[in-house]
Design an enzyme around this catalytic site. Structure first.
Site, PDB file in Angstrom:
ATOM      1  N   ASP A   1      -3.660   2.329  -5.371  1.00 50.17           N
ATOM      2  CA  ASP A   1      -2.259   2.219  -4.705  1.00 50.17           C
ATOM      3  C   ASP A   1      -2.059   1.023  -3.815  1.00 50.17           C
ATOM      4  O   ASP A   1      -1.404   1.189  -3.190  1.00 50.17           O
ATOM      5  CB  ASP A   1      -2.087   3.449  -4.106  1.00 50.17           C
ATOM      6  CG  ASP A   1      -2.643   3.591  -2.687  1.00 50.17           C
ATOM      7  OD1 ASP A   1      -3.967   3.151  -2.491  1.00 50.17           O
ATOM      8  OD2 ASP A   1      -1.970   4.211  -1.929  1.00 50.17           O
ATOM      9  N   GLU A   2      -3.004  -0.370  -4.174  1.00 57.16           N
ATOM     10  CA  GLU A   2      -2.733  -1.263  -3.195  1.00 57.16           C
ATOM     11  C   GLU A   2      -2.987  -2.470  -4.053  1.00 57.16           C
ATOM     12  O   GLU A   2      -3.857  -2.379  -5.131  1.00 57.16           O
ATOM     13  CB  GLU A   2      -4.136  -1.314  -2.208  1.00 57.16           C
ATOM     14  CG  GLU A   2      -3.854  -0.162  -1.158  1.00 57.16           C
ATOM     15  CD  GLU A   2      -5.012  -0.211  -0.536  1.00 57.16           C
ATOM     16  OE1 GLU A   2      -5.510  -1.154   0.353  1.00 57.16           O
ATOM     17  OE2 GLU A   2      -5.710   0.681  -0.380  1.00 57.16           O
TER      18      GLU A   2
ATOM     19  N   ASP B   1       0.925  -1.167  -0.156  1.00 60.34           N
ATOM     20  CA  ASP B   1      -0.047  -0.196   0.158  1.00 60.34           C
ATOM     21  C   ASP B   1       0.822   1.391   0.003  1.00 60.34           C
ATOM     22  O   ASP B   1       1.906   1.474   0.894  1.00 60.34           O
ATOM     23  CB  ASP B   1      -0.840  -0.034   1.185  1.00 60.34           C
ATOM     24  CG  ASP B   1      -1.816   1.197   1.306  1.00 60.34           C
ATOM     25  OD1 ASP B   1      -1.921   2.267   0.341  1.00 60.34           O
ATOM     26  OD2 ASP B   1      -2.522   1.157   2.171  1.00 60.34           O
TER      27      ASP B   1
HETATM   28  P1  TTP Z   1      -5.371   5.463   1.183  1.00 61.52           P
HETATM   29  O1  TTP Z   1      -4.394   4.192   0.628  1.00 61.52           O
HETATM   30  O2  TTP Z   1      -6.494   5.189   1.541  1.00 61.52           O
HETATM   31  O3  TTP Z   1      -4.733   6.729   1.371  1.00 61.52           O
HETATM   32  P2  TTP Z   1      -3.136   7.359   1.100  1.00 61.52           P
HETATM   33  O4  TTP Z   1      -2.286   6.401   0.288  1.00 61.52           O
HETATM   34  O5  TTP Z   1      -3.401   8.670   0.805  1.00 61.52           O
HETATM   35  O6  TTP Z   1      -2.295   7.264   2.728  1.00 61.52           O
HETATM   36  P3  TTP Z   1      -1.777   6.059   3.528  1.00 61.52           P
HETATM   37  O7  TTP Z   1      -2.069   4.846   2.679  1.00 61.52           O
HETATM   38  O8  TTP Z   1      -0.319   6.546   3.651  1.00 61.52           O
HETATM   39  O9  TTP Z   1      -2.426   6.094   4.788  1.00 61.52           O
HETATM   40  O10 TTP Z   1      -5.817   5.981  -0.466  1.00 61.52           O
HETATM   41  C1  TTP Z   1      -5.054   5.971  -1.509  1.00 61.52           C
HETATM   42  C2  TTP Z   1      -5.780   6.950  -2.334  1.00 61.52           C
HETATM   43  O11 TTP Z   1      -6.828   7.044  -2.711  1.00 61.52           O
HETATM   44  C3  TTP Z   1      -5.229   8.393  -1.567  1.00 61.52           C
HETATM   45  O12 TTP Z   1      -4.115   9.150  -1.908  1.00 61.52           O
HETATM   46  C4  TTP Z   1      -6.312   9.261  -2.365  1.00 61.52           C
HETATM   47  C5  TTP Z   1      -7.509   8.510  -2.718  1.00 61.52           C
HETATM   48  N1  TTP Z   1      -8.766   8.636  -1.706  1.00 61.52           N
HETATM   49  C6  TTP Z   1      -9.468   9.189  -2.124  1.00 61.52           C
HETATM   50  O13 TTP Z   1      -9.822  10.034  -3.122  1.00 61.52           O
HETATM   51  N2  TTP Z   1     -10.662   9.584  -1.185  1.00 61.52           N
HETATM   52  C7  TTP Z   1     -10.686   8.782   0.027  1.00 61.52           C
HETATM   53  O14 TTP Z   1     -11.619   9.082   0.686  1.00 61.52           O
HETATM   54  C8  TTP Z   1      -9.493   7.865   0.413  1.00 61.52           C
HETATM   55  C9  TTP Z   1      -9.458   7.362   1.654  1.00 61.52           C
HETATM   56  C10 TTP Z   1      -8.654   7.959  -0.712  1.00 61.52           C
HETATM   57 CA    CA Z   2      -2.164   4.113   0.535  1.00 61.80          CA
END
Ligand code: TTP
Ligand code: CA
Length: 347
Positions: free
Chosen positions: A103-104, A5
């Site tokens: 991103d996962e 992730d």
């Molecule tokens: P996440 O993997 O949930 O978050 P992140 O990568 O920003 O942070 P981390 O994993 O380090 O905690 O989400 C991935 C991307 O998806 C995030 O960068 C932006 C998008 N996203 C949204 O557009 N809306 C949302 O509510 C969430 C949770 C994520």
């Molecule tokens: Ca992430």
């Protein structure tokens, strides 16, 4: 199972093209800068998180927490391009892979030894850092759910391996919200029954859980007891398919379904011709101020059914647009795709 992730993904992508922002407290949100306060925060950097800012929070509230916050509007096509390059790196390791979001992804390492799995995790992290200049967090454990939980616990920029015999200890004192997929509704119901930790969930009556949540209740009970039956569903190299259309001025919002129906038909035809099935259906609206809103429905199983897409579209439209907030563009998208090449039926 190995779960990757990316850290603060959209904001980390912005740091690549705005190096002056690296290490600063900034956010990425839905709306253009002129009307930013009407939108929501999609993500923020870890320095911004220190001020209590979070994904999903209204941008107006984030500015209350930090008035001099740096703000950027999201540029999804740019992030998706970077995401494809990361998945190409992961794919090069030749394990069975499932893409779970922009991103996962999870890789099925089979029965790899712990030491080998850990070395592989570091190799992946290093390649993503060297080739993309981005931080990835990695969790390794038995099953997708526990690998994801290990990954979450390792953040930011971490790597954590939880052995099978360590899982129960690792999860028992965590709040139920640490289990992937527990949203406000399920979480609220469990809390109302005084189930706050995963350890408490493990001791709940499984029949009650099934009565409340169906087969998901049974999955939750098993996961709380250290059993994770999730399997890798190999992902397509295509992340999503979409169609969109500009809406004529003063268009009756009640008639939006008529615009989306032929788009959905074309989309499903395209998916079938590419031998793809989907699990997530989204409708996106772009409003007069160019802010966008996307709402999605995730099915329980992969499908190629037009009926299900149209049903999802019908239920999402009223939540997305109203007469007071007319949209200028509307679109439909299917994602969480899998290849069904080699499968005989599409059902
Ligand atoms: P996440 O993997 O949930 O978050 P992140 O990568 O920003 O942070 P981390 O994993 O380090 O905690 O989400 C991935 C991307 O998806 C995030 O960068 C932006 C998008 N996203 C949204 O557009 N809306 C949302 O509510 C969430 C949770 C994520
Ligand atoms: Ca992430």
């Amino acid at each position: 199972m190995l779960y990757v992730d990316m850290d603060y993904f959209y904001a980390a992508c912005e740091e690549l093209r705005h190096p002056e922002l690296r290490g600063k407290a900034f956010v990425v949100g839905t709306s253009p800068p002129e009307t930013k306060e009407s939108g929501v925060i999609q993500t923020c950097t870890y320095p911004a998180r220190k001020f209590g800012i979070k994904s999903g929070m209204s941008t107006a509230f984030a500015f209350k927490l930090k008035p001099d916050l740096i703000y950027l509007q999201a540029d999804e096509p740019y992030y998706e391009g970077i995401s494809q390059k990361i998945f190409d790196i992961l794919r090069s390791y030749k394990y069975k892979m499932e893409i779970l979001s922009v991103d996962e992804a999870a890789l099925d390492l089979g029965d790899s030894e712990y030491d080998k799995a850990k070395a592989l995790g570091f190799s992946i992290k290093n390649r993503i850092k060297n080739e993309m200049n981005l931080d990835a967090s990695i969790g390794i454990s038995y099953g997708k759910v526990f690998a994801k939980m290990a990954c979450d616990a390792s953040k930011p920029n971490g790597l954590l391996l939880i052995k099978k015999e360590e899982i129960l200890d690792f999860i028992k004192d965590k709040p139920i919200s640490a289990l992937p997929g527990i949203g406000r509704k399920t979480g609220g119901k469990l809390k109302s029954m005084n189930i706050n930790t995963i350890g408490e969930l493990a001791k709940a009556n499984p029949l009650k859980l099934i009565e409340w949540f169906g087969s998901y209740g049974s999955d939750l009970y098993q996961q709380a007891n250290g059993i994770d039956n999730s399997r890798i569903e190999e992902s397509s190299t295509i992340l999503s398919l979409s169609r969109e259309k500009v809406i004529p001025p003063n268009f009756d919002p009640d008639a939006l379904y008529d615009i989306l129906k032929p788009l959905a038909e074309d989309l499903v035809k395209d998916a079938i011709s590419k031998k793809l099935m989907f699990k997530t259906i989204s409708v996106k609206a772009v409003f007069q101020d160019y802010s966008t809103s996307v709402k999605s429905i995730t099915l329980n199983n992969y499908s190629s059914s037009l009926e299900l897409v149209l049903k999802a579209v019908r239920s999402i439209i009223p939540k997305l647009v109203s007469e007071t907030r007319p949209a200028r563009k509307i679109g439909v998208r299917i994602s969480s795709l899998i290849d069904v090449k080699g499968q005989k039926t599409l059902f």
